[in-house]
Design a protein around this motif. Structure first.
Motif, PDB file in Angstrom:
ATOM      1  N   ALA A   1       9.352 -20.432 -27.075  1.00 21.03           N
ATOM      2  CA  ALA A   1       9.534 -19.239 -27.915  1.00 21.03           C
ATOM      3  C   ALA A   1       9.464 -19.613 -29.404  1.00 21.03           C
ATOM      4  O   ALA A   1       8.860 -18.903 -30.209  1.00 21.03           O
ATOM      5  CB  ALA A   1      10.874 -18.580 -27.597  1.00 21.03           C
ATOM      6  N   ARG A   2      10.071 -20.738 -29.760  1.00 19.73           N
ATOM      7  CA  ARG A   2      10.014 -21.176 -31.158  1.00 19.73           C
ATOM      8  C   ARG A   2       8.590 -21.516 -31.587  1.00 19.73           C
ATOM      9  O   ARG A   2       8.212 -21.313 -32.740  1.00 19.73           O
ATOM     10  CB  ARG A   2      10.894 -22.415 -31.365  1.00 19.73           C
TER      11      ARG A   2
ATOM     12  N   HIS B   1      -0.005 -20.854 -15.946  1.00 16.09           N
ATOM     13  CA  HIS B   1       1.268 -21.270 -15.329  1.00 16.09           C
ATOM     14  C   HIS B   1       2.454 -21.140 -16.263  1.00 16.09           C
ATOM     15  O   HIS B   1       3.553 -20.819 -15.826  1.00 16.09           O
ATOM     16  CB  HIS B   1       1.196 -22.654 -14.673  1.00 16.09           C
ATOM     17  N   HIS B   2       2.250 -21.350 -17.574  1.00 20.27           N
ATOM     18  CA  HIS B   2       3.379 -21.143 -18.488  1.00 20.27           C
ATOM     19  C   HIS B   2       3.684 -19.662 -18.694  1.00 20.27           C
ATOM     20  O   HIS B   2       4.788 -19.304 -19.108  1.00 20.27           O
ATOM     21  CB  HIS B   2       3.122 -21.841 -19.831  1.00 20.27           C
ATOM     22  N   LEU B   3       2.703 -18.804 -18.425  1.00 23.77           N
ATOM     23  CA  LEU B   3       2.936 -17.356 -18.522  1.00 23.77           C
ATOM     24  C   LEU B   3       3.662 -16.814 -17.292  1.00 23.77           C
ATOM     25  O   LEU B   3       4.221 -15.717 -17.323  1.00 23.77           O
ATOM     26  CB  LEU B   3       1.603 -16.610 -18.658  1.00 23.77           C
ATOM     27  N   ILE B   4       3.595 -17.561 -16.187  1.00 25.18           N
ATOM     28  CA  ILE B   4       4.069 -17.030 -14.902  1.00 25.18           C
ATOM     29  C   ILE B   4       5.322 -17.758 -14.394  1.00 25.18           C
ATOM     30  O   ILE B   4       6.261 -17.132 -13.933  1.00 25.18           O
ATOM     31  CB  ILE B   4       2.942 -17.135 -13.844  1.00 25.18           C
TER      32      ILE B   4
ATOM     33  N   SER C   1      13.219 -17.180 -20.895  1.00 20.96           N
ATOM     34  CA  SER C   1      13.026 -16.525 -22.197  1.00 20.96           C
ATOM     35  C   SER C   1      11.795 -17.081 -22.920  1.00 20.96           C
ATOM     36  O   SER C   1      11.121 -16.355 -23.665  1.00 20.96           O
ATOM     37  CB  SER C   1      14.280 -16.615 -23.071  1.00 20.96           C
ATOM     38  N   ASP C   2      11.460 -18.344 -22.693  1.00 17.28           N
ATOM     39  CA  ASP C   2      10.210 -18.887 -23.255  1.00 17.28           C
ATOM     40  C   ASP C   2       9.003 -18.155 -22.655  1.00 17.28           C
ATOM     41  O   ASP C   2       8.078 -17.770 -23.363  1.00 17.28           O
ATOM     42  CB  ASP C   2      10.090 -20.387 -22.962  1.00 17.28           C
ATOM     43  N   THR C   3       9.034 -17.975 -21.337  1.00 16.98           N
ATOM     44  CA  THR C   3       7.929 -17.297 -20.659  1.00 16.98           C
ATOM     45  C   THR C   3       7.743 -15.874 -21.203  1.00 16.98           C
ATOM     46  O   THR C   3       6.611 -15.452 -21.467  1.00 16.98           O
ATOM     47  CB  THR C   3       8.199 -17.276 -19.134  1.00 16.98           C
ATOM     48  N   LEU C   4       8.862 -15.177 -21.400  1.00 14.82           N
ATOM     49  CA  LEU C   4       8.764 -13.812 -21.947  1.00 14.82           C
ATOM     50  C   LEU C   4       8.166 -13.832 -23.354  1.00 14.82           C
ATOM     51  O   LEU C   4       7.357 -12.972 -23.712  1.00 14.82           O
ATOM     52  CB  LEU C   4      10.150 -13.140 -21.975  1.00 14.82           C
TER      53      LEU C   4
END
Ligand SMILES: [Zn+2]
Length: 433
Positions: free
Chosen positions: A242-243, A265-268, A291-294
């Motif tokens: 997220a950062r 894969h990082h999106l899911i 929260s990173d994925t979102l």
């Protein structure tokens, strides 16, 4: 292989147009070109008609980040098997990463890989990246000018970062003069050396050494700042935090020429998916938190993240069957990306087709300065028919890749790539199956 020259009329498809709208159209394809896109086209006599009334028609996808293993590890992937995997996934062009054995770090290697690739170039718009450093070892600059002259479209030491900031600075300076794209894999190896997954709650529970988000973020800030200071554009290969998204947004707001990618894969998936030491979820950079994925999904929608790129990293079952801490990093992605993104982002309404096409077809081609594919009159045929009501089976027999290190192995996902056409060839046709 169906008759190459036979004209086609694709009827009533949901076409993703160049304007970014989704329109129900008929599309006439003749001699490898799109000759008309309109409602209710009259079919010339004798033409093959495809009823696409439940299907989405999109321009061929383009992957700026694929690890193929030829030369050196042809047991896990060759250019031919990589091309098969790509076209089954609706990907009609890609950039191959330079971490082969030997690595692609000089003009002669670029030339030799492109020569071998000429046998697949009718099936795939194939491009190659060169190393930033000799041997990808991060010590001395590779022959960047020579590689560019022979056709390398970007330079990167992926799957490694450049540890020495002075070397990265010189690479960026050199790249500015040549106009070649520098693509960074961001990581601080001194912080992540022993790590095998995201540093956090799950890594503590599993007793695995972690790779903290800050390791990626420190390098990300460093590389972007260096590129800004050298007045050079830079592409960040795969954001995962997220950062990182916030950092990108800030520099873009300042008007800097920085672009970024994200993997499906990082999106899911998240660190939770590692479950009980499932090595198919061991990737670098690692899967992060929910929260990173979102934040990555939001960054993708907002355009802070420019491209979706698979980071297709094939390994043999023998290699991936090691215990988690010793297994290699990576999962395959070429043939699963589109159905996985459909299931997890498009169908739940988290991403629309036009944005997917922008991020996974148009922007990737612009990134390396190749013509954008479009379903418009006069354009070369480069398109995919996707049936949202179909299904994709990812068992060993169905996969084009030589490697099976995907979390989707033996799973059935909603949605299916049913037809792919590039130039004058129908490369995949499941309409009669
Ligand atoms: Zn990477």
């Amino acid at each position: 292989m169906p008759d190459k020259s036979q004209p086609l009329l694709i009827q009533s498809a949901q076409v993703v147009r160049a304007s970014g709208t989704l329109e129900t159209c008929d599309v006439l394809v003749e001699d490898g070109k799109i000759s008309a896109v309109s409602r209710n086209l009259t079919a010339p006599s004798g033409i093959r008609i495809i009823d696409a009334s439940e299907m989405v028609m999109l321009p061929g996808l383009f992957d700026t980040h694929a690890h193929l293993r030829e030369p050196g590890h042809e047991d896990s992937e060759t250019l031919e098997s990589g091309a098969q995997a790509a076209l089954r996934g609706g990907i009609t062009g890609l950039v191959m990463m330079p971490d082969t054995h030997p690595p692609i770090d000089n003009g002669g290697m670029v030339q030799s890989v492109l020569d071998v690739a000429s046998k697949v170039s009718s099936k795939l718009d194939f491009h190659v990246a060169g190393c930033i450093s000799k041997g990808g070892r991060g010590e001395d600059l590779a022959e960047i000018g020579d590689m560019q002259m022979r056709g390398a479209v970007m330079i990167t030491d992926d799957p490694n970062s450049i540890s020495n900031p002075q070397l990265m600075r010189r690479a960026l300076q050199y790249a500015r003069g040549l106009g070649v794209l520098v693509a960074a894999h961001c990581d601080t190896p001194e912080l992540t050396a022993a790590g095998s997954m995201n540093d956090g709650r799950i890594s503590y529970r599993l007793g695995l050494p972690g790779m903290h988000a800050c390791s990626e973020e420190i390098c990300l800030v460093r590389d972007i700042r260096l590129a800004q200071a050298m007045n050079t554009r830079i592409h960040i290969q795969h954001l995962t935090t997220a950062r990182g998204v916030e950092t990108l947004a800030r520099y873009k707001k300042e008007g800097m020429a920085v672009t970024a990618g994200v993997t499906p894969h990082h999106l899911i998936f998240t660190e939770e998916n590692v479950g009980e030491y499932n090595t198919n979820f061991k990737v670098k950079p690692p899967l992060r938190t929910h929260s990173d994925t979102l934040a990555l999904q939001q960054g993708l929608r907002a355009g802070v993240i420019d491209v979706i790129a698979t980071d297709h990293s094939p390994f043999t079952e023998f290699e991936k069957e090691r215990e988690f801490a010793n297994a290699p990093f990576g999962m395959t992605g070429l043939e699963t990306a589109l159905p996985a993104l459909y299931q997890n982002l498009i169908r739940p309404g988290l991403l629309d087709w036009a944005t997917l096409v922008e991020r996974f077809s148009r922007a990737p081609r612009r990134l390396i300065n190749v013509p954008v594919a479009a379903i418009e009159p006069g354009q070369v045929a480069n398109w995919v028919l996707f049936n949202p009501n179909g299904v994709s089976h990812f068992n060993r027999d169905a996969l084009g890749s030589k490697s099976f290190n995907t979390p989707f192995l033996d799973q059935t996902l909603p949605g299916q790539v049913v037809m792919v056409m590039l130039k004058n060839q129908i490369l995949l046709d499941r309409t009669r199956a």
